[in-house]
Write a protein that holds these residues in place. Structure first.
Motif, short mmCIF file in Angstrom:
data_model
loop_
_atom_site.label_atom_id
_atom_site.label_comp_id
_atom_site.label_asym_id
_atom_site.label_seq_id
_atom_site.Cartn_x
_atom_site.Cartn_y
_atom_site.Cartn_z
N PRO A 14 0.83 -1.22 0.00
CA PRO A 14 0.00 0.00 0.00
C PRO A 14 0.86 1.27 0.00
CG PRO A 14 -0.75 -1.55 1.69
CD PRO A 14 0.56 -2.06 1.18
N MET A 15 0.39 2.26 -0.72
CA MET A 15 1.11 3.54 -0.79
C MET A 15 1.36 4.12 0.60
SD MET A 15 -0.49 5.52 -4.05
CE MET A 15 -0.18 4.95 -5.72
N GLU A 16 0.36 4.03 1.47
CA GLU A 16 0.50 4.62 2.80
C GLU A 16 1.53 3.89 3.65
OE1 GLU A 16 -3.69 2.61 2.60
OE2 GLU A 16 -2.28 3.63 1.24
N PHE A 17 1.74 2.60 3.37
CA PHE A 17 2.79 1.85 4.08
C PHE A 17 4.17 2.35 3.66
CE2 PHE A 17 5.78 -1.64 4.64
CZ PHE A 17 5.54 -2.01 5.97
N VAL A 18 4.34 2.59 2.38
CA VAL A 18 5.63 3.09 1.86
C VAL A 18 5.92 4.48 2.45
CG1 VAL A 18 6.94 3.70 -0.20
CG2 VAL A 18 5.37 1.75 -0.25
N VAL A 19 4.90 5.30 2.51
CA VAL A 19 5.06 6.64 3.11
C VAL A 19 5.50 6.50 4.57
CG1 VAL A 19 3.84 8.75 3.81
CG2 VAL A 19 3.44 7.78 1.53
N ALA A 20 4.86 5.59 5.29
CA ALA A 20 5.21 5.37 6.71
C ALA A 20 6.65 4.88 6.86
CB ALA A 20 4.24 4.37 7.32
N VAL A 21 7.10 4.02 5.95
CA VAL A 21 8.48 3.52 5.96
C VAL A 21 9.47 4.68 5.79
CG1 VAL A 21 10.18 2.25 4.53
CG2 VAL A 21 8.03 1.15 5.24
N LEU A 22 9.18 5.54 4.84
CA LEU A 22 10.10 6.66 4.55
C LEU A 22 10.14 7.65 5.71
CD1 LEU A 22 9.24 7.10 0.77
CD2 LEU A 22 11.35 6.17 1.74
N GLU A 23 9.02 7.84 6.37
CA GLU A 23 8.98 8.72 7.56
C GLU A 23 9.75 8.08 8.71
OE1 GLU A 23 4.62 10.90 7.13
OE2 GLU A 23 4.71 8.92 8.04
N ARG A 24 9.49 6.79 8.95
CA ARG A 24 10.03 6.10 10.12
C ARG A 24 11.53 5.85 10.03
NH1 ARG A 24 8.17 1.33 13.82
NH2 ARG A 24 6.10 2.20 13.45
N PHE A 25 12.01 5.39 8.86
CA PHE A 25 13.41 4.95 8.77
C PHE A 25 14.33 5.95 8.07
CE2 PHE A 25 10.95 0.92 8.99
CZ PHE A 25 11.41 0.51 10.24
N PHE A 26 13.74 6.93 7.39
CA PHE A 26 14.58 7.88 6.67
C PHE A 26 14.34 9.32 7.10
CE2 PHE A 26 14.33 4.00 4.25
CZ PHE A 26 15.67 3.76 3.95
N GLY A 27 13.55 9.49 8.16
CA GLY A 27 13.37 10.82 8.76
C GLY A 27 12.75 11.86 7.84
#
Ligand code: NFA
Length: 102
Positions: free
Chosen positions: A35-48
């Protein structure tokens, strides 16, 4: 050789060369299921990234197939890849993250 002597052969004097360690690009790959929202969450969480930044990069991956999400030392890049792959696996999404030497 010839390190200052005035006689024979090849000049081999060197300048002190400072070599920096290589950097690695961390890449995120598109797939049809995560899901697009999961990818967004990954980028927020692990890449600041901010939400806006994360959404922009997610869309780039979605449209172009791949994007660089950061550039790091070998050890940090390995850690980011492992964190993303583990997080995706735990949520049963096929999202792929890899690294390559810059
Ligand atoms: N292509 C995925 C979808 O349409 C979204 C996605 C974006 C997946 C970036 C992986 C990386 N749900």
């Amino acid at each position: 050789d010839d390190g200052g002597g005035s006689d024979t052969s090849v000049v081999t004097d060197t300048r002190p060369k400072t070599k920096r360690p290589p950097l690695y690009k961390v890449l995120l790959l598109n797939d049809d299921y995560t899901p697009m929202e999961f990818v967004v969450a990954v980028l927020e969480r692990f890449f600041g990234m901010s939400h806006a930044q994360a959404f922009e990069i997610m869309l780039t991956v979605h449209k172009k197939g791949v994007a660089v999400v950061g550039v790091f030392s070998h050890e940090i890049a390995e850690t980011k890849v492992a964190q993303v792959m583990d997080f995706a696996r735990r949520h049963q999404h096929p999202l792929q993250c890899t690294m390559e030497k810059e």
